[in-house]
Scaffold this motif. Structure first.
Motif, short mmCIF file in Angstrom:
data_model
loop_
_atom_site.label_atom_id
_atom_site.label_comp_id
_atom_site.label_asym_id
_atom_site.label_seq_id
_atom_site.Cartn_x
_atom_site.Cartn_y
_atom_site.Cartn_z
N ALA A 166 0.96 7.15 -6.37
CA ALA A 166 -0.33 7.08 -5.66
C ALA A 166 -0.62 5.65 -5.20
CB ALA A 166 -1.45 7.59 -6.55
N LEU A 167 -0.29 4.67 -6.02
CA LEU A 167 -0.52 3.28 -5.64
C LEU A 167 0.44 2.82 -4.54
CD1 LEU A 167 -1.25 1.85 -9.17
CD2 LEU A 167 -2.86 1.95 -7.24
N CYS A 168 1.68 3.30 -4.58
CA CYS A 168 2.62 2.96 -3.51
C CYS A 168 2.17 3.58 -2.19
CB CYS A 168 4.03 3.42 -3.88
SG CYS A 168 4.75 2.48 -5.24
N ASP A 169 1.63 4.79 -2.24
CA ASP A 169 1.06 5.42 -1.05
C ASP A 169 -0.12 4.60 -0.52
OD1 ASP A 169 2.87 7.53 -1.29
OD2 ASP A 169 1.38 8.90 -2.19
N LEU A 170 -0.98 4.16 -1.43
CA LEU A 170 -2.13 3.34 -1.05
C LEU A 170 -1.68 2.02 -0.42
CD1 LEU A 170 -5.21 2.82 -1.07
CD2 LEU A 170 -4.92 1.91 -3.41
N TYR A 171 -0.65 1.41 -0.99
CA TYR A 171 -0.11 0.16 -0.43
C TYR A 171 0.37 0.37 1.00
CZ TYR A 171 2.82 -3.80 0.56
OH TYR A 171 3.36 -4.90 1.18
N GLU A 172 1.12 1.44 1.23
CA GLU A 172 1.67 1.68 2.57
C GLU A 172 0.55 1.89 3.59
OE1 GLU A 172 4.72 1.73 5.28
OE2 GLU A 172 4.85 1.24 3.14
N LYS A 173 -0.46 2.64 3.20
CA LYS A 173 -1.61 2.86 4.09
C LYS A 173 -2.32 1.54 4.38
CE LYS A 173 -5.91 5.49 4.67
NZ LYS A 173 -6.26 4.67 5.77
N ALA A 174 -2.57 0.76 3.36
CA ALA A 174 -3.25 -0.53 3.54
C ALA A 174 -2.42 -1.46 4.41
CB ALA A 174 -3.52 -1.18 2.18
N LEU A 175 -1.10 -1.44 4.24
CA LEU A 175 -0.23 -2.29 5.05
C LEU A 175 -0.32 -1.90 6.52
CD1 LEU A 175 1.93 -4.55 4.91
CD2 LEU A 175 3.64 -2.72 4.80
N MET A 176 -0.26 -0.60 6.80
CA MET A 176 -0.31 -0.13 8.19
C MET A 176 -1.71 -0.31 8.80
SD MET A 176 2.76 0.66 9.10
CE MET A 176 3.06 -0.87 8.24
N ASP A 177 -2.75 -0.28 7.96
CA ASP A 177 -4.12 -0.48 8.44
C ASP A 177 -4.54 -1.95 8.45
OD1 ASP A 177 -4.31 2.26 8.66
OD2 ASP A 177 -5.52 2.52 6.83
N ASN A 178 -3.66 -2.83 7.98
CA ASN A 178 -3.97 -4.26 7.82
C ASN A 178 -5.24 -4.44 6.98
OD1 ASN A 178 -3.25 -6.96 8.15
ND2 ASN A 178 -4.67 -7.23 9.84
N ASP A 179 -5.35 -3.66 5.92
CA ASP A 179 -6.48 -3.72 4.99
C ASP A 179 -6.20 -4.81 3.96
OD1 ASP A 179 -8.36 -3.33 2.98
OD2 ASP A 179 -8.10 -1.15 2.92
#
Length: 136
Positions: free
Chosen positions: A23-36
């Motif tokens: 779940a955290l790796c999924d969150l990381y990938e989303k944040a990376l692509m969203d520049n969060d």
């Protein structure tokens, strides 16, 4: 070949731990692509010992990682994850390795992260991003 006497001490890919880290790796990938940047920062260990080796930079300590992210106009280039493998070791350590490809690029990339459980939760203690080159 002898049996690894430490294998029983640190169970590999215990379901609950694997689920947390996934779940955290999924969150990381989303944040990376969203520049969060806030989420990306929160996922890294807040330590001078944290490191990130990038395609064109070596960053030592959370301050250098934060400065790099803030200075990267537009954030990380977009990418598609081609393959991901997450392995947990006991309840407090995990690695996430993935292959990616940027749209239109011929070369594949690789990312490795070492996750550790801290008092503040799971954090990335070390990361490495590289692009495939020709061998030898």
């Amino acid at each position: 070949m002898t049996e690894d006497k430490h294998a029983a001490v640190q169970p590999v890919n215990e379901a609950a731990v694997l689920e947390e880290v996934t779940a955290l790796c999924d969150l990381y990938e989303k944040a990376l692509m969203d520049n969060d940047l806030d989420t990306l920062d929160a996922l890294f260990w807040d330590s001078a010992l944290t490191l990130r080796y990038g395609v064109g930079e070596n960053l030592y300590g959370i301050a250098e990682i934060r400065d790099f992210r803030k200075g990267r106009t537009g954030g990380s280039p977009k990418r598609d994850v081609l393959r991901r493998q997450i392995t947990t070791f006991g309840a407090d350590c995990a690695v996430c390795d993935l292959e990616f490809q940027r749209p239109g690029a011929a070369v594949k990339g690789r990312q490795s992260q070492t996750w550790i459980r801290t008092a503040a939760g799971w954090k990335i203690a070390a990361a490495h991003v590289s692009l495939m080159g020709t061998s030898h």
